[in-house]
Design an enzyme around this catalytic site. Structure first.
Site, PDB file in Angstrom:
ATOM      1  N   CYS A 179      -5.537  -2.957   2.606  1.00 53.96           N
ATOM      2  CA  CYS A 179      -5.308  -2.855   4.046  1.00 53.96           C
ATOM      3  C   CYS A 179      -6.585  -3.026   4.887  1.00 53.96           C
ATOM      4  CB  CYS A 179      -4.617  -1.523   4.350  1.00 53.96           C
ATOM      5  SG  CYS A 179      -3.701  -1.506   5.918  1.00 53.96           S
TER       6      CYS A 179
ATOM      7  N   GLU B 225       0.842  -1.199   0.000  1.00 56.19           N
ATOM      8  CA  GLU B 225       0.000   0.000   0.000  1.00 56.19           C
ATOM      9  C   GLU B 225       0.876   1.248   0.000  1.00 56.19           C
ATOM     10  OE1 GLU B 225      -3.662   1.879   2.661  1.00 56.19           O
ATOM     11  OE2 GLU B 225      -2.225   0.537   3.618  1.00 56.19           O
TER      12      GLU B 225
ATOM     13  N   LYS C  60      -9.621   2.542  -2.561  1.00 55.27           N
ATOM     14  CA  LYS C  60      -9.886   1.951  -1.244  1.00 55.27           C
ATOM     15  C   LYS C  60     -11.262   2.379  -0.727  1.00 55.27           C
ATOM     16  CE  LYS C  60      -7.647   1.545   3.307  1.00 55.27           C
ATOM     17  NZ  LYS C  60      -6.492   2.027   4.109  1.00 55.27           N
TER      18      LYS C  60
END
Length: 256
Positions: free
Chosen positions: A143, A39, A109
């Site tokens: 994540c 990330e 995300k």
């Protein structure tokens, strides 16, 4: 499908240094169909993106160049600024063929990390993304998405079905136990390979010791990077084995 996961120590706010390090790691790794970076691999995880997020496309252009050079896909998330908005954007870059442009797919995300204030600066993505590459289907995740099983729920057929879940992360050492447990859970419940790519080293807020691993649909760790070390793992995924397991033990067909 041969996949390489790259566990990097990211230099804070320095895309050129991180590009150089990633290039060396990729060239030293086994020849693969897909290389996956962590990330925000080009800058480190920046919850305050002003002055750090990239607006010039330099790291994306580097990904395109490496994809062409290696005849492979290159994936990883970048802190990206577009028209004054910030995105934690997970790019999946395929090599160009016959003089055409690179095919680029991306996922923004969806679950922004409110604990660190990521939601105050970044714009959340609204769509789930599955990418097809050389006969495999990849779910793109970043994540904090790992904590939300409904969002990642697999199915037996259709456009949302996938074979591999890719989780790129800056997941700190202090929360390492959930990382290990949840990677395994996502693999078991979705009957898929799970590839978790985390970083090492330090940023202004956290310490990271890696945890990069490939988990199979049985929940077994088939490969892992050493903790706390800059390293890479390469492995060939087995579609026949995955398909046979799904047929023999049809969890996905029995889902709610």
């Amino acid at each position: 499908m041969i996949i390489t996961l790259l566990q990097q120590d990211i230099v804070w706010g320095n895309p050129s240094a991180n590009q150089k390090a990633a290039e060396g790691a990729m060239l030293a790794a086994d020849k693969s169909d897909l290389y996956v970076l962590p990330e925000m691999w080009s800058t480190g995880f920046a919850t305050e993106p002003e002055g750090i997020a990239e607006s010039d496309g330099s790291s994306l252009n580097w990904m395109k160049q490496m994809a062409n050079r290696l005849d492979a896909a290159v994936a990883g998330s970048i802190a990206t600024e577009i028209d004054g908005k910030y995105y934690n954007r997970f790019y999946f870059v395929k090599p160009a063929n016959d003089g055409s442009d690179n095919e680029i797919e991306y996922y923004d995300k969806h679950h922004l990390f409110t604990y660190s204030g990521e939601h105050l600066r970044y714009t959340a993505g609204e769509r789930r993304v599955v990418v097809e590459w050389r006969g495999w289907r990849f779910l793109l995740q970043v994540c904090y998405d790992l904590r939300f099983p409904v969002f990642a729920r697999n199915c037996a057929e259709g456009p949302d079905a996938y074979d591999v879940a890719l989780y790129v992360a800056s997941w700190p050492t202090s929360r390492r136990a959930p990382w290990d447990a949840l990677l395994r859970a996502r693999a078991i419940e979705n009957q898929c390979y799970v590839c978790g790519v985390d970083r090492t080293g330090d940023d202004p807020a956290c310490h990271y010791n890696g945890g990069t691993a490939i988990i199979d649909a049985y929940g077994n760790t088939v490969a892992a990077c050493p903790d706390g070390e800059v390293s890479a793992i390469s492995i060939e995924l087995d579609m026949d084995k995955l398909a046979a397991f799904r047929k023999k033990f049809p969890v996905l067909s029995d889902r709610d």
